[in-house]
Design a protein around this motif. Structure first.
Motif, short mmCIF file in Angstrom:
data_model
loop_
_atom_site.label_atom_id
_atom_site.label_comp_id
_atom_site.label_asym_id
_atom_site.label_seq_id
_atom_site.Cartn_x
_atom_site.Cartn_y
_atom_site.Cartn_z
N GLU A 235 -5.40 2.04 60.62
CA GLU A 235 -6.15 1.15 62.13
C GLU A 235 -4.37 0.99 62.33
O GLU A 235 -4.56 0.43 63.57
N PHE A 236 -3.74 0.23 61.30
CA PHE A 236 -2.36 -0.97 61.01
C PHE A 236 -1.39 0.18 62.52
O PHE A 236 -0.93 0.06 63.71
N ASN A 237 -1.22 1.28 62.13
CA ASN A 237 -0.11 2.52 62.58
C ASN A 237 -0.72 2.51 64.45
O ASN A 237 -0.11 2.57 65.27
N ALA B 159 -1.96 -9.27 70.70
CA ALA B 159 -3.40 -9.76 70.65
C ALA B 159 -4.53 -8.97 70.89
O ALA B 159 -5.34 -7.89 70.66
N LYS B 160 -4.49 -9.14 71.91
CA LYS B 160 -5.20 -8.51 73.45
C LYS B 160 -5.03 -6.74 73.37
O LYS B 160 -5.68 -6.18 73.12
N GLU B 161 -4.06 -6.48 73.27
CA GLU B 161 -3.64 -5.54 73.54
C GLU B 161 -4.02 -4.54 72.25
O GLU B 161 -4.86 -3.38 72.64
N MET B 162 -4.22 -5.21 70.83
CA MET B 162 -4.39 -4.68 69.94
C MET B 162 -5.90 -4.67 69.70
O MET B 162 -6.40 -3.23 69.63
N TRP B 163 -7.23 -5.64 70.20
CA TRP B 163 -8.12 -5.80 70.34
C TRP B 163 -8.75 -4.47 70.94
O TRP B 163 -9.74 -3.35 70.92
N ASP B 164 -7.85 -4.89 72.25
CA ASP B 164 -8.96 -3.80 73.16
C ASP B 164 -8.12 -2.16 72.40
O ASP B 164 -9.51 -1.25 72.98
N ARG B 165 -7.91 -1.92 72.09
CA ARG B 165 -7.24 -0.24 71.49
C ARG B 165 -8.07 -0.18 70.50
O ARG B 165 -8.89 1.20 70.50
N LEU B 166 -8.09 -1.14 69.63
CA LEU B 166 -9.61 -1.07 68.53
C LEU B 166 -10.72 -0.84 68.62
O LEU B 166 -11.69 -0.04 68.55
N THR C 294 -11.02 3.01 70.47
CA THR C 294 -11.21 3.41 69.21
C THR C 294 -12.72 3.49 68.36
O THR C 294 -12.73 4.63 68.30
N TYR C 295 -12.91 2.31 68.06
CA TYR C 295 -14.13 2.05 67.81
C TYR C 295 -15.29 2.22 68.62
O TYR C 295 -16.40 2.52 67.72
N ASP C 296 -15.54 1.67 68.98
CA ASP C 296 -16.57 1.47 69.91
C ASP C 296 -16.60 1.90 71.48
O ASP C 296 -17.61 2.11 72.06
N GLY C 297 -15.62 3.12 71.92
CA GLY C 297 -15.48 4.33 72.70
C GLY C 297 -15.45 2.97 74.18
O GLY C 297 -15.64 2.24 74.77
N ASP D 284 -22.58 4.66 76.51
CA ASP D 284 -23.98 4.96 76.75
C ASP D 284 -24.71 5.92 75.83
O ASP D 284 -25.38 6.31 75.97
N ALA D 285 -23.94 7.07 75.82
CA ALA D 285 -23.84 8.00 74.80
C ALA D 285 -24.84 7.47 73.54
O ALA D 285 -25.69 8.59 73.17
N LYS D 286 -24.40 6.81 73.02
CA LYS D 286 -24.90 6.26 71.72
C LYS D 286 -26.10 5.53 71.74
O LYS D 286 -26.48 5.79 71.38
N ILE D 287 -26.22 5.14 72.85
CA ILE D 287 -27.67 3.86 72.79
C ILE D 287 -27.82 5.52 72.83
O ILE D 287 -29.33 4.86 72.50
N ASN D 288 -28.41 6.32 74.36
CA ASN D 288 -29.19 7.20 74.70
C ASN D 288 -29.31 7.98 73.21
O ASN D 288 -30.85 8.14 73.35
N MET D 289 -28.81 8.57 72.78
CA MET D 289 -28.84 8.53 70.61
C MET D 289 -29.70 8.25 70.03
O MET D 289 -30.86 8.46 69.55
N LEU D 290 -29.28 6.70 69.82
CA LEU D 290 -30.06 6.09 69.15
C LEU D 290 -31.48 5.79 69.94
O LEU D 290 -32.35 6.03 68.90
#
Length: 167
Positions: A66-68, A76-83, A86-89, A95-101
């Motif tokens: 994740e550091f790389n 920090a904003k750029e870091m947060w946005d990228r993460l 990456t993790y939330d999509g 929307d696809a995750k919500i539909n699946m769940l």
């Protein structure tokens, strides 16, 4: 991590969400330019220091992969946005995750040799994932769902399942 950062210093969270605010000078002509570092006040220095502090907090929470992924980010904003991407999509991925769940929630039932504790843990994993994605059910909806998914062996002897709980 959001709660940790906000509890540490809410100003750090503001920097992560809004980006850093560097001190500016507005000339007589109304032109906004960056203030030279040599003329920073103590308050200016505290504000400028928030971005590196926020970056440090984020970096301390990351593994090497994740550091790389975020090490080249300037803020920090750029870091947060990228993460976040990456993790939330993206919104489409969310929307696809919500539909699946939601489908998992709707199709949820107790497995044949499952105990009530195991079933409840599975159910709460679905509910917590949905809540994280801002899709929430009321307590009464969840209780009704749990009652509907119980097998007949959980019904008291000689009683019928109430019509409004029939699956």
């Amino acid at each position: 991590m959001t709660i940790f950062i906000q509890a540490l210093d809410f100003n750090l969270w503001d920097i992560i969400i809004d980006g850093p605010k560097l001190p500016h000078i507005i000339s007589q002509e109304g032109i906004k330019t960056l203030k030279p570092r040599s003329s920073y006040t103590d308050d200016d220095r505290k504000k400028v220091q928030l971005n590196p502090k926020a970056k440090h907090v984020i970096i301390c929470a990351l593994n090497s992969n994740e550091f790389n992924r975020v090490s080249s980010c300037a803020t920090a904003k750029e870091m947060w946005d990228r993460l976040e991407v990456t993790y939330d999509g993206t919104n489409q991925v969310k929307d696809a995750k919500i539909n699946m769940l939601v489908r998992e929630y709707e199709m949820f039932s107790m497995k044949e040799n499952e105990n009530i504790s195991g079933m409840f843990v599975r159910f709460m994993n679905i509910i917590n994932s949905l809540q994280y994605l801002n899709k929430c059910y009321t307590n009464s909806e969840m209780v009704r769902k749990i009652l509907r998914c119980l097998p007949k062996s959980w019904m008291p002897k000689g009683s019928k399942r109430p019509q409004h709980l029939a699956a």
